[in-house]
Design an enzyme around this catalytic site. Structure first.
Site, mmCIF file in Angstrom:
data_model
loop_
_atom_site.group_PDB
_atom_site.id
_atom_site.type_symbol
_atom_site.label_atom_id
_atom_site.label_comp_id
_atom_site.label_asym_id
_atom_site.label_seq_id
_atom_site.Cartn_x
_atom_site.Cartn_y
_atom_site.Cartn_z
ATOM 1 N N ASP A 93 -36.095 47.156 -20.337
ATOM 2 C CA ASP A 93 -36.207 45.855 -21.307
ATOM 3 C C ASP A 93 -35.728 46.127 -22.741
ATOM 4 O OD1 ASP A 93 -38.339 47.281 -22.256
ATOM 5 O OD2 ASP A 93 -39.649 45.828 -21.961
ATOM 6 N N SER A 94 -35.561 45.214 -23.703
ATOM 7 C CA SER A 94 -35.246 45.559 -24.995
ATOM 8 C C SER A 94 -36.261 46.037 -25.690
ATOM 9 C CB SER A 94 -34.651 44.445 -25.599
ATOM 10 O OG SER A 94 -35.901 43.210 -25.779
ATOM 11 N N GLY A 95 -37.387 46.081 -25.533
ATOM 12 C CA GLY A 95 -38.699 46.251 -26.175
ATOM 13 C C GLY A 95 -39.104 45.062 -27.005
ATOM 14 N N GLY A 96 -38.347 44.091 -26.944
ATOM 15 C CA GLY A 96 -38.714 42.834 -27.721
ATOM 16 C C GLY A 96 -40.041 42.240 -27.356
ATOM 17 N N ASP A 147 -34.407 39.695 -27.563
ATOM 18 C CA ASP A 147 -34.656 38.123 -27.570
ATOM 19 C C ASP A 147 -36.049 37.956 -28.110
ATOM 20 O OD1 ASP A 147 -36.013 39.308 -25.486
ATOM 21 O OD2 ASP A 147 -36.080 37.567 -24.119
ATOM 22 N N GLN A 195 -33.644 31.833 -23.362
ATOM 23 C CA GLN A 195 -34.911 31.343 -23.690
ATOM 24 C C GLN A 195 -34.757 29.718 -24.015
ATOM 25 O OE1 GLN A 195 -37.597 32.960 -23.615
ATOM 26 N NE2 GLN A 195 -37.093 35.255 -23.678
ATOM 27 N N GLY A 222 -38.977 34.232 -21.070
ATOM 28 C CA GLY A 222 -39.854 33.372 -21.563
ATOM 29 C C GLY A 222 -40.985 32.727 -20.576
ATOM 30 N N ASP A 272 -39.462 41.045 -11.640
ATOM 31 C CA ASP A 272 -40.295 42.224 -12.020
ATOM 32 C C ASP A 272 -41.549 41.929 -12.408
ATOM 33 O OD1 ASP A 272 -39.505 41.454 -14.711
ATOM 34 O OD2 ASP A 272 -41.169 42.994 -15.132
ATOM 35 N N CYS A 310 -49.395 46.126 7.935
ATOM 36 C CA CYS A 310 -48.874 47.077 6.764
ATOM 37 C C CYS A 310 -48.612 48.411 7.407
ATOM 38 C CB CYS A 310 -49.373 46.766 5.711
ATOM 39 S SG CYS A 310 -48.733 47.899 4.449
ATOM 40 N N CYS A 312 -47.690 50.884 5.539
ATOM 41 C CA CYS A 312 -47.509 51.870 4.265
ATOM 42 C C CYS A 312 -48.554 52.978 4.646
ATOM 43 C CB CYS A 312 -48.056 51.287 2.748
ATOM 44 S SG CYS A 312 -49.748 50.798 2.769
ATOM 45 N N CYS A 315 -52.402 52.215 4.571
ATOM 46 C CA CYS A 315 -52.909 51.273 5.668
ATOM 47 C C CYS A 315 -52.751 52.269 6.905
ATOM 48 C CB CYS A 315 -52.058 50.145 5.621
ATOM 49 S SG CYS A 315 -52.236 48.829 4.501
ATOM 50 N N HIS A 341 -50.113 50.656 -1.690
ATOM 51 C CA HIS A 341 -50.161 49.671 -0.754
ATOM 52 C C HIS A 341 -49.392 48.249 -1.459
ATOM 53 C CE1 HIS A 341 -51.146 46.381 2.217
ATOM 54 N NE2 HIS A 341 -51.672 45.889 0.915
#
Lengths: 377, 377
Positions: A93-96, A147, A195, A222, A272, A310, A312, A315, A341
């Site tokens: 990300d931009s850090g914003g 942004d 945005q 946003g 994400d 599951c 994984c 599990c 998990h």
């Protein structure tokens, strides 16, 4: 550059399946990107992520890495992939967003944002140009433009001014990125972020202005800032048709497991969220039958895995009774196993979604998952 | 029962190589047992322990498991192996050592020890018989008799009374174990613990009395309680010749990496210690060239692995710079990676020691390792 190849489109919804080609491997979309804030997905090794979970792309947070250990150190160490020993793709990300979350500690100007480190109070500045340079130092595969992410709710007036600033920042950041690309021959892409708070007119204006820049990808930012979920989805519906079909669309910071197919149905390729990892640590486990709140007494002698469907590591090897014990005892292994998990659950959902799109059965899939009530088991 | 087979003996020192046959696999000795206090070696999965580190036997703490989640729960879950999904051998202590560490919260009588839980203040009693039953519920492969571990220093008078109690407890615990064995057909062994503080005469008396009971194995307890290291080694030298040659000898709670060959040279087959795991979490890493204190600034851009001669997951994949970053950032992955490395270092040392004994080269090995100064790198 990270290029995007469309593989299949749902004939009914806006869902698509594609492949993101990066300098660090291919990423099948729709994709959920686990969050590795400080150059680590909390508690998981690279092997856990790559071999067990088959994660193809991670998100790392520029704000945190800028402050500690510092982007210049990471550059000297050969970039973030080498620093954290992660050979697959990374989006930064931009850090914003993190800076705007500091509220009292930051000040927005037209040039960028002045902020104080949450670690030592030192004063720093992020500009549209500097955040590109920081992300280049990190050797990110996909960088995000600076942004402003306004809180919810804000007035139309504030949202308009903020959106205008985001557009100006996107223009100068993108111009800077193009200069750097010409100088450095970087393979990184820079995605721009739409945005406009929860206002349809602003979202449309912002999308139109940013699309004119012909970036490699577009994000809808946003969202998940406290608004009701129907409003988040409505903003995606407003924005998405204006974005170029041949470019990936990334909904930032979403969502709950049951929301993933909803965003995909609205044309989203990338997502994400800290939910699977943070909730894991806090004792909330996602299963195909609802949520398991592991501290509950009912699990104390429950010999079933978290989710019987599951496959994984957690599990396959451990019972709810053991996980509850580890949680109650404050044992680190709890977080390690729970995070595996929850991420497996998210990635399984994404694979199911993609499979359904490729087979032309996404509408049926969507109908089926919408019919499952979200239960707390 | 866990039986012991001698494979090789050093012609010069008292060192031996053997195999401990347990219901949960064979354990080559001399062996270092990682500590898994609350049914987990902090931060490591069973796969990390079994596949990466090839740990054959773990130690678990009866006191902690008795209080949480409770031995009866673990019994219902099929025993500790099944509860924690660990198919290999497990040794449990009696719980006595932890209880004696509670100081203000416990009272010793001839029948046993009354103590208050550090978790909720509840009052409990451990007797020589009850601690056998608790360990049977845990389905331990090797159980330890309840003993009193006096602090250092104590008077000869106190040490004598305490040792007498330990002998009485050993007799009644062992008789109880034999009754349970007749009833239950358990495959667990019960080892007896030689005490006597730092007094040669008491150590000898205690050893003679316990050897008369013909247990499957003998431990030397009451070491690493604050005494100077030469005294710990002297107590082993006093005790060990009195212990039966065909039975394993276990030095409890030792030691530093450079001490491991010293105990083996004095006839010790088994050791355990929290040092590799606890020090890992606290930032102290053991290497073949000395200690690395990872927080030091000198490591901030150090691209070498923790130990260039180590083949553990951490050293194969990560730099000191990355580990330092994780440590400074308080990231859980630091402990996960550091613990793997420190345990790998301990297990590598034990494999080197055993190899040297089997090849008849242990005296040369010992000379070589004694010549290496312990450095803080």
């Amino acid at each position: 550059m990270a290029t995007f190849e469309l593989k299949a489109e749902c004939p009914v919804t806006r869902a698509r399946a594609g492949v993101l080609h990066t300098a660090h491997g291919n990423v099948e979309t729709p994709v959920f990107m686990p969050v590795g804030t400080q150059a680590t997905v909390k508690g998981l090794t690279g092997r856990d992520l790559a071999e067990d979970l088959d994660v193809r792309i991670l998100l790392a947070n520029t704000y945190h890495l800028f402050l500690r250990p510092g982007h210049e150190l990471i550059r000297r160490m050969g970039g973030l992939h080498q620093f954290m020993s992660w050979p697959r793709a990374i989006l930064t990300d931009s850090g914003g967003y993190q800076v705007f979350s500091l509220s009292g500690l930051r000040k927005i100007t037209d040039e960028g944002v002045v902020f104080q480190s949450h670690l030592d109070g030192d004063r720093h500045v992020f500009t549209p140009e500097s955040t590109v340079d920081v992300q280049l130092a990190l050797s990110s595969d996909i960088m995000m433009a600076l942004d402003e992410c306004p809180e919810y709710p804000v007035s139309h007036e504030y949202a308009r001014a903020s959106m205008d600033r985001t557009i100006r920042w996107a223009r100068s950041g993108y111009a800077h990125y193009q200069r750097r690309k010409a100088e450095n021959n970087t393979s990184a892409s820079l995605y721009l972020i739409v945005q406009g708070s929860m206002f349809e007119d602003l979202r449309k204006t912002c999308a139109q202005e940013l699309v004119a820049l012909e970036a490699d990808g577009y994000a809808i930012g946003g969202l998940s800032v406290g608004e009701p979920r129907p409003l988040s989805l409505a903003m995606v519906e407003t924005t998405e048709p204006l974005l170029p079909r041949q470019r990936p669309r990334y909904a930032m910071g979403v969502g709950m497991p049951e929301e993933l197919p909803e965003y995909v149905a609205r044309g989203i390729d990338m997502m994400d969220c800290v939910l699977p990892t943070r909730n894991a640590r806090n004792g909330y486990l996602f299963t195909s039958h609802g949520r398991v709140i592991i501290k509950h007494t009912r699990y104390k002698d429950d010999q079933r895995p978290v989710d019987e469907t599951c496959s994984c590591y957690t599990c396959r090897n451990h019972t709810r009774a053991y996980l509850r014990h580890l949680y109650q005892a404050g044992e680190m292994l709890y977080a390690v196993l729970a995070t595996r998990h929850n991420l497996a659950r998210y990635l399984d959902i994404m694979r199911e979604i993609r499979h359904a799109i490729v087979l032309g059965q996404f509408p049926e899939y969507l109908k089926a998952v919408r019919a499952v009530p979200v239960e707390v088991e």
